[in-house]
Design an enzyme around this catalytic site. Structure first.
Site, PDB file in Angstrom:
ATOM      1  N   GLU A 151      18.737  20.230  -3.493  1.00 14.38           N
ATOM      2  CA  GLU A 151      18.226  21.601  -3.411  1.00 14.38           C
ATOM      3  C   GLU A 151      17.177  21.863  -4.488  1.00 14.38           C
ATOM      4  O   GLU A 151      16.150  22.486  -4.246  1.00 14.38           O
ATOM      5  CB  GLU A 151      19.394  22.596  -3.497  1.00 14.38           C
ATOM      6  CG  GLU A 151      20.263  22.508  -2.240  1.00 14.38           C
ATOM      7  CD  GLU A 151      21.446  23.461  -2.191  1.00 14.38           C
ATOM      8  OE1 GLU A 151      21.778  24.050  -3.228  1.00 14.38           O
ATOM      9  OE2 GLU A 151      22.027  23.602  -1.103  1.00 14.38           O
ATOM     10  N   VAL A 158      39.099  30.239 -24.929  1.00 15.18           N
ATOM     11  CA  VAL A 158      40.436  29.681 -25.165  1.00 15.18           C
ATOM     12  C   VAL A 158      40.273  28.322 -25.841  1.00 15.18           C
ATOM     13  O   VAL A 158      39.638  27.410 -25.302  1.00 15.18           O
ATOM     14  CB  VAL A 158      41.221  29.553 -23.845  1.00 15.18           C
ATOM     15  CG1 VAL A 158      42.593  28.947 -24.102  1.00 15.18           C
ATOM     16  CG2 VAL A 158      41.365  30.910 -23.191  1.00 15.18           C
ATOM     17  N   GLY A 173      35.933  32.207 -12.700  1.00 14.15           N
ATOM     18  CA  GLY A 173      35.059  31.599 -11.681  1.00 14.15           C
ATOM     19  C   GLY A 173      35.619  31.906 -10.298  1.00 14.15           C
ATOM     20  O   GLY A 173      36.361  32.874 -10.105  1.00 14.15           O
ATOM     21  N   PHE A 174      35.279  31.056  -9.340  1.00 14.65           N
ATOM     22  CA  PHE A 174      35.721  31.301  -7.957  1.00 14.65           C
ATOM     23  C   PHE A 174      37.244  31.362  -7.868  1.00 14.65           C
ATOM     24  O   PHE A 174      37.809  32.235  -7.218  1.00 14.65           O
ATOM     25  CB  PHE A 174      35.205  30.192  -7.032  1.00 14.65           C
ATOM     26  CG  PHE A 174      33.748  30.312  -6.721  1.00 14.65           C
ATOM     27  CD1 PHE A 174      33.302  31.262  -5.812  1.00 14.65           C
ATOM     28  CD2 PHE A 174      32.813  29.492  -7.326  1.00 14.65           C
ATOM     29  CE1 PHE A 174      31.956  31.389  -5.509  1.00 14.65           C
ATOM     30  CE2 PHE A 174      31.463  29.605  -7.034  1.00 14.65           C
ATOM     31  CZ  PHE A 174      31.032  30.551  -6.122  1.00 14.65           C
ATOM     32  N   ALA A 200      33.398  25.280  -4.058  1.00 12.14           N
ATOM     33  CA  ALA A 200      33.856  26.670  -4.095  1.00 12.14           C
ATOM     34  C   ALA A 200      35.045  26.929  -3.169  1.00 12.14           C
ATOM     35  O   ALA A 200      35.990  27.632  -3.548  1.00 12.14           O
ATOM     36  CB  ALA A 200      32.685  27.596  -3.741  1.00 12.14           C
ATOM     37  N   GLN A 201      35.029  26.358  -1.970  1.00  9.63           N
ATOM     38  CA  GLN A 201      36.090  26.665  -1.008  1.00  9.63           C
ATOM     39  C   GLN A 201      37.487  26.270  -1.482  1.00  9.63           C
ATOM     40  O   GLN A 201      38.413  27.079  -1.445  1.00  9.63           O
ATOM     41  CB  GLN A 201      35.776  26.034   0.357  1.00  9.63           C
ATOM     42  CG  GLN A 201      35.004  26.949   1.280  1.00  9.63           C
ATOM     43  CD  GLN A 201      35.673  28.306   1.476  1.00  9.63           C
ATOM     44  OE1 GLN A 201      36.878  28.416   1.675  1.00  9.63           O
ATOM     45  NE2 GLN A 201      34.879  29.359   1.393  1.00  9.63           N
TER      46      GLN A 201
HETATM   47  C1  LIG Z   1      24.365  23.814  -9.598  1.00 10.88           C
HETATM   48  C2  LIG Z   1      25.634  23.869  -8.780  1.00 10.88           C
HETATM   49  C3  LIG Z   1      25.564  24.037  -7.404  1.00 10.88           C
HETATM   50  C4  LIG Z   1      26.733  24.090  -6.652  1.00 10.88           C
HETATM   51  N1  LIG Z   1      26.617  24.284  -5.298  1.00 10.88           N
HETATM   52  C5  LIG Z   1      27.745  24.392  -4.549  1.00 10.88           C
HETATM   53  C6  LIG Z   1      27.666  24.648  -3.151  1.00 10.88           C
HETATM   54  O1  LIG Z   1      26.588  24.762  -2.598  1.00 10.88           O
HETATM   55  N2  LIG Z   1      28.841  24.778  -2.462  1.00 10.88           N
HETATM   56  C7  LIG Z   1      30.053  24.663  -3.073  1.00 10.88           C
HETATM   57  O2  LIG Z   1      31.088  24.810  -2.421  1.00 10.88           O
HETATM   58  N3  LIG Z   1      30.159  24.412  -4.382  1.00 10.88           N
HETATM   59  C8  LIG Z   1      29.038  24.273  -5.146  1.00 10.88           C
HETATM   60  N4  LIG Z   1      29.139  24.032  -6.484  1.00 10.88           N
HETATM   61  C9  LIG Z   1      30.464  23.838  -7.065  1.00 10.88           C
HETATM   62  C10 LIG Z   1      31.181  25.156  -7.285  1.00 10.88           C
HETATM   63  O3  LIG Z   1      30.336  26.061  -7.948  1.00 10.88           O
HETATM   64  C11 LIG Z   1      32.448  24.872  -8.108  1.00 10.88           C
HETATM   65  O4  LIG Z   1      33.249  23.990  -7.385  1.00 10.88           O
HETATM   66  C12 LIG Z   1      33.203  26.172  -8.388  1.00 10.88           C
HETATM   67  O5  LIG Z   1      32.449  27.013  -9.206  1.00 10.88           O
HETATM   68  C13 LIG Z   1      34.553  25.868  -9.029  1.00 10.88           C
HETATM   69  O6  LIG Z   1      35.210  27.070  -9.267  1.00 10.88           O
HETATM   70  P1  LIG Z   1      36.209  27.238 -10.501  1.00 10.88           P
HETATM   71  O7  LIG Z   1      36.750  28.620 -10.395  1.00 10.88           O
HETATM   72  O8  LIG Z   1      37.133  26.097 -10.525  1.00 10.88           O
HETATM   73  O9  LIG Z   1      35.295  27.090 -11.791  1.00 10.88           O
HETATM   74  P2  LIG Z   1      33.974  27.926 -12.309  1.00 10.88           P
HETATM   75  O10 LIG Z   1      33.437  28.686 -11.154  1.00 10.88           O
HETATM   76  O11 LIG Z   1      33.168  26.897 -12.947  1.00 10.88           O
HETATM   77  O12 LIG Z   1      34.604  28.918 -13.345  1.00 10.88           O
HETATM   78  C14 LIG Z   1      35.194  28.503 -14.530  1.00 10.88           C
HETATM   79  C15 LIG Z   1      35.200  29.663 -15.502  1.00 10.88           C
HETATM   80  O13 LIG Z   1      36.005  29.327 -16.605  1.00 10.88           O
HETATM   81  C16 LIG Z   1      35.402  29.777 -17.789  1.00 10.88           C
HETATM   82  N5  LIG Z   1      35.914  28.931 -18.894  1.00 10.88           N
HETATM   83  C17 LIG Z   1      35.888  27.585 -18.973  1.00 10.88           C
HETATM   84  N6  LIG Z   1      36.484  27.166 -20.086  1.00 10.88           N
HETATM   85  C18 LIG Z   1      36.907  28.260 -20.741  1.00 10.88           C
HETATM   86  C19 LIG Z   1      37.586  28.473 -21.982  1.00 10.88           C
HETATM   87  N7  LIG Z   1      37.980  27.459 -22.754  1.00 10.88           N
HETATM   88  N8  LIG Z   1      37.831  29.747 -22.364  1.00 10.88           N
HETATM   89  C20 LIG Z   1      37.436  30.785 -21.579  1.00 10.88           C
HETATM   90  N9  LIG Z   1      36.798  30.643 -20.399  1.00 10.88           N
HETATM   91  C21 LIG Z   1      36.540  29.402 -19.980  1.00 10.88           C
HETATM   92  C22 LIG Z   1      33.926  29.616 -17.538  1.00 10.88           C
HETATM   93  O14 LIG Z   1      33.161  30.469 -18.372  1.00 10.88           O
HETATM   94  C23 LIG Z   1      33.828  29.995 -16.062  1.00 10.88           C
HETATM   95  O15 LIG Z   1      33.567  31.362 -15.894  1.00 10.88           O
HETATM   96  C24 LIG Z   1      27.985  23.977  -7.276  1.00 10.88           C
HETATM   97  C25 LIG Z   1      28.049  23.815  -8.657  1.00 10.88           C
HETATM   98  C26 LIG Z   1      26.892  23.766  -9.402  1.00 10.88           C
HETATM   99  C27 LIG Z   1      26.958  23.591 -10.903  1.00 10.88           C
END
Ligand SMILES: Cc1cc2nc3c(=O)[nH]c(=O)nc-3n(C[C@H](O)[C@H](O)[C@H](O)COP(=O)(O)OP(=O)(O)OC[C@H]3O[C@@H](n4cnc5c(N)ncnc54)[C@H](O)[C@@H]3O)c2cc1C
Length: 427
Positions: free
Chosen positions: A174, A83, A17-18, A322-323
């Site tokens: 939204e 995982v 993810g991000f 995301a940030q």
């Molecule tokens: C509908 C929606 C709208 C949003 N709008 C905004 C916005 O406008 N602005 C903003 O800042 N934030 C927004 N967010 C929040 C933002 O998207 C999250 O905070 C961000 O994606 C977190 O990043 P991350 O890398 O922690 O996790 P994620 O981006 O969720 O990535 C996690 C990754 O881990 C993988 N994963 C999880 N468990 C396992 C496992 N057991 N084995 C293998 N892979 C695994 C998943 O497949 C995924 O690819 C929004 C979220 C949603 C759902």
């Protein structure tokens, strides 16, 4: 997993993810072997999922192949793997495709929808956290209109055209705005033989204002925008159940609806073996220190939504946005290099760049540190920022062209039932 053992230390990252992608990019040209594991082979730009659900964008314009992000970097491996467990004692991850030892482990597994233990709501409502879920929701919305056209039962028809969104955060706001625009601009043309004025969009918010993570002025303006679009906003109301037919609340409000979207919260996606009560806190997140180390471990880190880093300004942990995820991923990349080189790590400091949400055409609210603004300019800022953070030139172009087309034509042409809606519980 067919990953060779080299003289470089192995960094295993769970999640593309991000946070995971930002970290992997930092490490990609360093003297470390980087193994990124994800159960999807693509990165999802979650902030635009609601546009996929409402036919504004095709799903592939907000997804990006993880392999492509890092295809030119040496010592980088991606494996499509779920995982299942972490064996902290033997420093090994256990996945559906095999086991892998690590020298450093970074959990960047993000979050999942939080139903707060209500299994009935979980079974019957729609989540919008992944691309398959958004496509499922798109099909349900469109199929409901097709069914509304066929039924002669008025109550049934109204329930098919009632959309209840639980949660008045950015996602709920939204989505409600997009649905209201569809009701106004598209439904009357697509369904001339259906009284689409009867379609109702409701937001139910447990607190006393929507967008409660933003300023009061942003909340008020968003509310004004939504009300002008005909969205019903119910504040200080808590949903207690949804049986697939009726939404019940702690007050007198009862709504019959065939579509209920649960946007009321998320919780960390923890993994077996690394879910001890010692460090799992509120929201199912892992407590980390200022270096993103999971409490009790030197070589296990967590970044992004799953990590709970408490600061003076954020005593319950940085926001699940995301940030913080991107900034933590980047900083941890630098710190892991330092760690390998036996240099002291730098503590993480979050730079709050503000928050924003769009309510629809020409309508958005933006809170920056020094300025708060709403309306058309805010909407342009919202679009620019989202285009900027999308991964991939093609995706940016496709989204931009789609937005211009939708704006000029008042249209959303991805209103397609490609894979018919089957059930609510997909990942
Ligand atoms: C509908 C929606 C709208 C949003 N709008 C905004 C916005 O406008 N602005 C903003 O800042 N934030 C927004 N967010 C929040 C933002 O998207 C999250 O905070 C961000 O994606 C977190 O990043 P991350 O890398 O922690 O996790 P994620 O981006 O969720 O990535 C996690 C990754 O881990 C993988 N994963 C999880 N468990 C396992 C496992 N057991 N084995 C293998 N892979 C695994 C998943 O497949 C995924 O690819 C929004 C979220 C949603 C759902």
């Amino acid at each position: 997993m067919n990953i060779p053992k080299t003289s470089f230390p192995r960094v295993v990252i769970i999640g593309g993810g991000f946070a995971g992608v930002a970290l992997a990019k930092k490490l990609a040209k360093q003297e470390a072997q980087v193994v990124l594991l994800d159960k999807h082979n693509y990165h999802t730009f979650q902030p635009l999922l609601y546009q996929v659900s409402t036919g504004g964008l095709e799903p592939d314009s907000i997804a990006y192949p993880i392999r492509k992000v890092l295809q030119n970097f040496p010592n980088f491996y991606f494996r499509l793997a779920n995982v299942e467990e972490i064996d902290t004692e033997n420093e090994r991850v256990i996945t559906n495709i095999g086991d892998l030892d690590f020298d450093y482990l970074v959990v960047a597994s993000g979050s999942v929808t939080n139903y707060f233990g209500n299994t009935e709501i979980e079974k019957n409502s729609m989540a919008m956290k992944t691309i398959p879920q958004s496509l499922n929701l798109r099909s349900l919305i469109l199929e409901n209109f097709e069914d509304a056209l066929l039924t002669s039962d008025l109550n049934e028809r109204n329930a098919l055209m009632n959309f209840v969104i639980v949660g008045g955060g950015p996602t709920g706001v939204e989505l409600a705005g997009a649905l209201a625009e569809i009701k106004k601009g598209i439904l009357p043309k697509d369904y001339p033989d259906l009284d689409t004025r009867m379609a109702q969009i409701h937001i139910i918010q447990s607190g006393d204002r929507i967008l409660k993570g933003m300023s009061e002025i942003a909340s008020q303006k968003a509310e004004d925008f939504l009300e002008k679009l005909g969205v019903n906003i119910w504040k200080n109301v808590r949903v207690t159940n949804y049986d697939g037919e009726t939404v019940t609340t702690n007050g007198e409000l009862l709504l019959n609806a065939k579509t209920v979207v649960w946007a009321a919260g998320v919780k960390g996606e923890t993994i077996k073996g690394l879910n001890s009560e010692d460090f799992i806190t509120r929201g199912n997140r892992m407590v980390v220190n200022e270096f993103n180390q999971v409490k009790g471990f030197d070589n296990i880190f967590a970044v992004g939504d799953i990590a709970c880093m408490k600061t003076e300004d954020f005593p319950h942990g940085l926001p699940m946005m995301a940030q913080p995820a991107i900034q933590q991923g980047e900083q941890l990349g630098d710190n892991l290099i330092k760690l390998v080189e036996n240099k002291p790590m730098k503590p993480f400091e979050y730079t709050d760049k503000g928050a924003m949400a769009t309510i629809g055409r020409n309508k958005a609210v933006v809170d920056l540190k020094k300025f708060k603004f709403q309306g058309v300019f805010a909407w342009f800022v919202w679009m620019f920022v989202h285009l900027f953070f999308l991964i991939g030139f093609r995706n940016r172009m496709v989204v931009f062209v789609n937005w211009v087309y939708n704006y000029v034509r008042f249209d959303r042409e991805a209103r397609l039932i490609i894979r018919p809606f089957k059930n609510r519980n997909i990942e």
